[in-house]
Design a protein around this motif. Structure first.
Motif, PDB file in Angstrom:
ATOM      1  N   LYS A  29      37.697-136.766  30.154  1.00 50.94           N
ATOM      2  CA  LYS A  29      36.540-135.969  30.573  1.00 50.94           C
ATOM      3  C   LYS A  29      36.898-134.943  31.648  1.00 50.94           C
ATOM      4  CE  LYS A  29      32.773-138.978  29.154  1.00 50.94           C
ATOM      5  NZ  LYS A  29      31.580-139.734  29.587  1.00 50.94           N
ATOM      6  N   LYS A  49      38.619-129.497  27.797  1.00 49.81           N
ATOM      7  CA  LYS A  49      37.559-128.497  27.819  1.00 49.81           C
ATOM      8  C   LYS A  49      36.346-129.005  27.028  1.00 49.81           C
ATOM      9  CE  LYS A  49      41.059-125.198  26.809  1.00 49.81           C
ATOM     10  NZ  LYS A  49      41.856-126.284  26.471  1.00 49.81           N
ATOM     11  N   PRO A  50      35.142-128.561  27.414  1.00 45.98           N
ATOM     12  CA  PRO A  50      33.972-128.890  26.612  1.00 45.98           C
ATOM     13  C   PRO A  50      34.188-128.457  25.157  1.00 45.98           C
ATOM     14  CG  PRO A  50      33.294-127.937  28.688  1.00 45.98           C
ATOM     15  CD  PRO A  50      34.805-127.781  28.605  1.00 45.98           C
ATOM     16  N   THR A 108      32.674-135.644  21.191  1.00 44.99           N
ATOM     17  CA  THR A 108      32.998-134.299  21.652  1.00 44.99           C
ATOM     18  C   THR A 108      32.800-134.267  23.167  1.00 44.99           C
ATOM     19  OG1 THR A 108      32.147-133.381  19.576  1.00 44.99           O
ATOM     20  CG2 THR A 108      32.461-131.843  21.378  1.00 44.99           C
ATOM     21  N   ILE A 109      33.753-133.664  23.876  1.00 41.97           N
ATOM     22  CA  ILE A 109      33.613-133.514  25.333  1.00 41.97           C
ATOM     23  C   ILE A 109      32.388-132.636  25.590  1.00 41.97           C
ATOM     24  CG2 ILE A 109      34.663-132.550  27.428  1.00 41.97           C
ATOM     25  CD1 ILE A 109      36.033-135.112  26.551  1.00 41.97           C
ATOM     26  N   PRO A 110      31.429-133.143  26.361  1.00 39.61           N
ATOM     27  CA  PRO A 110      30.195-132.381  26.607  1.00 39.61           C
ATOM     28  C   PRO A 110      30.391-131.223  27.575  1.00 39.61           C
ATOM     29  CG  PRO A 110      30.162-134.456  27.821  1.00 39.61           C
ATOM     30  CD  PRO A 110      31.427-134.446  26.999  1.00 39.61           C
ATOM     31  N   LYS A 111      29.416-130.319  27.559  1.00 36.43           N
ATOM     32  CA  LYS A 111      29.405-129.217  28.533  1.00 36.43           C
ATOM     33  C   LYS A 111      29.251-129.804  29.919  1.00 36.43           C
ATOM     34  CE  LYS A 111      27.446-125.831  25.397  1.00 36.43           C
ATOM     35  NZ  LYS A 111      26.314-124.978  25.079  1.00 36.43           N
ATOM     36  N   ARG A 112      29.834-129.133  30.890  1.00 36.25           N
ATOM     37  CA  ARG A 112      29.749-129.622  32.284  1.00 36.25           C
ATOM     38  C   ARG A 112      28.525-129.075  32.966  1.00 36.25           C
ATOM     39  NH1 ARG A 112      35.315-129.075  31.315  1.00 36.25           N
ATOM     40  NH2 ARG A 112      36.371-131.062  31.560  1.00 36.25           N
TER      41      ARG A 112
END
Length: 185
Positions: free
Chosen positions: A145, A149-150, A181-185
């Motif tokens: 995380k 990257k998102p 999926t890596i989420p938006k920060r």
């Protein structure tokens, strides 16, 4: 010096010299004890993992605990990934993966690194694949995380990541595949 004590030293030198002269390396120990034993991912699971992650021509795939290299090789050869990197702590697995890479004919786009997946920089990956134990997935989760990257896709064979609910769970001939999926920060 007695001949009996001299003989083992001569034998050791005799065996080491040809390897040194040809640039061959003797078997090297892992960087530290591996966290898991090597169990190959079946080909149908490899294909399902790469398919669910929608691996394609713009992707950079990192396989953590890459073993014999089948996932990075398949990502490039069968799914058209731009590049793939396999990370394994065991130099014997790296040697095996490198031999498999030479047979596959995609050597310029795949590499294998004898590194610890907990200290390797993963930031360039667009897809991360793994087949580790649940405790290792949980230990790895903060690193994933923080570094990825998102939008980076993560696929795990057999084991989830605790409370992080997967976006998809597949059953491939009785084996689980988890996708996030890596989420938006």
């Amino acid at each position: 010096m007695r001949m009996q004590s001299f003989l083992p030293m001569v034998l050791a030198l005799t065996l080491a010299l040809p390897a040194a002269a040809t640039g061959q390396q003797t078997t090297q120990a892992p960087l530290r004890s591996p966290d898991v034993i090597f169990v190959p991912t079946p080909p149908e699971v490899v294909a399902a993992m790469l398919k669910v992650a929608k691996v394609g021509k713009g992707d950079v795939v990192y396989d953590l605990g890459s073993g014999d290299g089948r996932i990075p090789i398949a990502a490039v050869k069968d799914f058209g990934a731009a590049r793939a990197t396999g990370i394994d702590i065991d130099p014997q697995r790296i040697k095996e993966a490198t031999a498999n890479l030479q047979k596959a004919g995609v050597g310029d786009r795949v590499r294998f690194l004898n590194q610890d997946l907990f200290t390797t920089d993963l930031s360039e990956a667009t897809v991360v694949t793994l087949y580790l134990l649940p405790s290792l997935n949980l230990k790895l989760l903060p690193k994933l995380k923080a570094e990825l990257k998102p939008g980076t896709r993560i696929v795990s064979h057999a084991f989830d990541m605790g409370d992080w609910v997967p976006e998809q769970t597949l059953d491939v001939d009785g084996r689980k595949v988890y996708y996030w999926t890596i989420p938006k920060r």
